[in-house]
Design a protein around this motif. Structure first.
Motif, mmCIF file in Angstrom:
data_model
loop_
_atom_site.group_PDB
_atom_site.id
_atom_site.type_symbol
_atom_site.label_atom_id
_atom_site.label_comp_id
_atom_site.label_asym_id
_atom_site.label_seq_id
_atom_site.Cartn_x
_atom_site.Cartn_y
_atom_site.Cartn_z
ATOM 1 N N GLY A 6 0.804 -1.252 0.116
ATOM 2 C CA GLY A 6 0.091 -0.021 -0.014
ATOM 3 C C GLY A 6 0.840 1.329 -0.200
ATOM 4 O O GLY A 6 0.363 2.262 0.192
ATOM 5 N N LEU A 7 2.122 1.159 -0.437
ATOM 6 C CA LEU A 7 2.850 2.555 -0.339
ATOM 7 C C LEU A 7 3.080 2.849 -1.929
ATOM 8 O O LEU A 7 3.443 4.187 -1.816
ATOM 9 C CB LEU A 7 4.307 1.828 0.151
ATOM 10 N N ALA A 8 2.689 2.331 -2.802
ATOM 11 C CA ALA A 8 2.876 2.844 -4.092
ATOM 12 C C ALA A 8 1.720 3.863 -4.375
ATOM 13 O O ALA A 8 0.469 3.645 -4.153
ATOM 14 C CB ALA A 8 2.829 1.822 -5.048
ATOM 15 N N LYS A 63 5.388 7.870 -2.826
ATOM 16 C CA LYS A 63 5.311 9.193 -2.362
ATOM 17 C C LYS A 63 5.629 9.230 -0.995
ATOM 18 O O LYS A 63 4.906 8.744 -0.058
ATOM 19 C CB LYS A 63 4.049 9.833 -2.761
ATOM 20 N N LYS A 64 6.829 10.221 -0.636
ATOM 21 C CA LYS A 64 7.139 10.265 0.873
ATOM 22 C C LYS A 64 6.684 11.757 1.106
ATOM 23 O O LYS A 64 6.514 12.557 0.248
ATOM 24 C CB LYS A 64 8.644 10.409 0.937
ATOM 25 N N ARG A 66 7.833 14.551 2.813
ATOM 26 C CA ARG A 66 8.692 15.449 2.577
ATOM 27 C C ARG A 66 9.371 15.445 1.509
ATOM 28 O O ARG A 66 10.688 16.148 1.310
ATOM 29 C CB ARG A 66 9.384 15.753 3.826
ATOM 30 N N SER A 67 9.381 14.485 0.463
ATOM 31 C CA SER A 67 10.015 14.301 -0.834
ATOM 32 C C SER A 67 10.121 15.541 -1.733
ATOM 33 O O SER A 67 8.754 16.179 -1.648
ATOM 34 C CB SER A 67 9.763 13.107 -1.530
ATOM 35 N N PRO A 68 10.851 16.152 -2.452
ATOM 36 C CA PRO A 68 10.952 17.230 -3.122
ATOM 37 C C PRO A 68 10.190 16.893 -4.513
ATOM 38 O O PRO A 68 9.974 17.666 -5.367
ATOM 39 C CB PRO A 68 12.513 17.517 -3.489
ATOM 40 N N LEU A 69 9.811 15.698 -4.495
ATOM 41 C CA LEU A 69 9.262 15.012 -5.680
ATOM 42 C C LEU A 69 7.700 14.843 -6.084
ATOM 43 O O LEU A 69 7.080 14.548 -6.890
ATOM 44 C CB LEU A 69 9.885 13.547 -6.316
ATOM 45 N N VAL A 70 7.152 15.309 -4.885
ATOM 46 C CA VAL A 70 5.748 15.133 -4.493
ATOM 47 C C VAL A 70 4.953 15.969 -5.411
ATOM 48 O O VAL A 70 4.187 15.397 -6.285
ATOM 49 C CB VAL A 70 5.354 15.503 -3.031
ATOM 50 N N GLN A 71 5.635 17.069 -5.666
ATOM 51 C CA GLN A 71 4.783 17.959 -6.707
ATOM 52 C C GLN A 71 4.794 17.302 -8.206
ATOM 53 O O GLN A 71 3.858 17.405 -9.041
ATOM 54 C CB GLN A 71 5.446 19.221 -6.758
ATOM 55 N N GLN A 72 5.990 16.792 -8.513
ATOM 56 C CA GLN A 72 6.161 16.028 -9.802
ATOM 57 C C GLN A 72 5.172 15.065 -10.103
ATOM 58 O O GLN A 72 4.803 14.667 -11.014
ATOM 59 C CB GLN A 72 7.564 15.658 -10.064
ATOM 60 N N ILE A 73 5.259 14.274 -9.014
ATOM 61 C CA ILE A 73 4.303 12.962 -8.868
ATOM 62 C C ILE A 73 3.055 13.442 -9.139
ATOM 63 O O ILE A 73 2.216 12.847 -9.996
ATOM 64 C CB ILE A 73 4.614 12.009 -7.621
#
Length: 88
Positions: A6-8, A63-64, A66-73
């Motif tokens: 359930g992490l994906a 998706k983590k 505080r990851s900087p990739l959250v917006q891109q995802i």
């Protein structure tokens, strides 16, 4: 593993997997887990996108908070929804 746990957030599957049966269960599992998925043409290109020299049949975007990739995802998921006309 990330999908079953359930992490994906997004699953990317190579359409040229050989034999194709090794990846065919993934869309059904994604539907069960309510996770978006998309097919790409090349397992070689998917490997390169994952920064791996080997061919990759499938990968999970996790998706983590505080990851900087959250917006891109989020942007990628929105674009997939627009392209497909609905949630995958």
């Amino acid at each position: 593993m990330a999908l079953r746990r359930g992490l994906a957030e997004l699953i990317i599957i190579a359409a040229n997997a050989e034999p194709l049966e090794i990846a065919l269960h993934l869309p059904l599992l994604c539907v069960d887990k309510n996770v978006r998925y998309v097919f790409v043409r090349s397992k070689t290109a998917l490997g390169r996108a994952c920064n791996i020299r080997r061919k990759v049949i499938a990968c999970a975007i996790v998706k983590k908070i505080r990851s900087p990739l959250v917006q891109q995802i989020n942007t990628l998921q929105s674009e997939i929804e627009k392209f497909c006309g609905s949630r995958i």
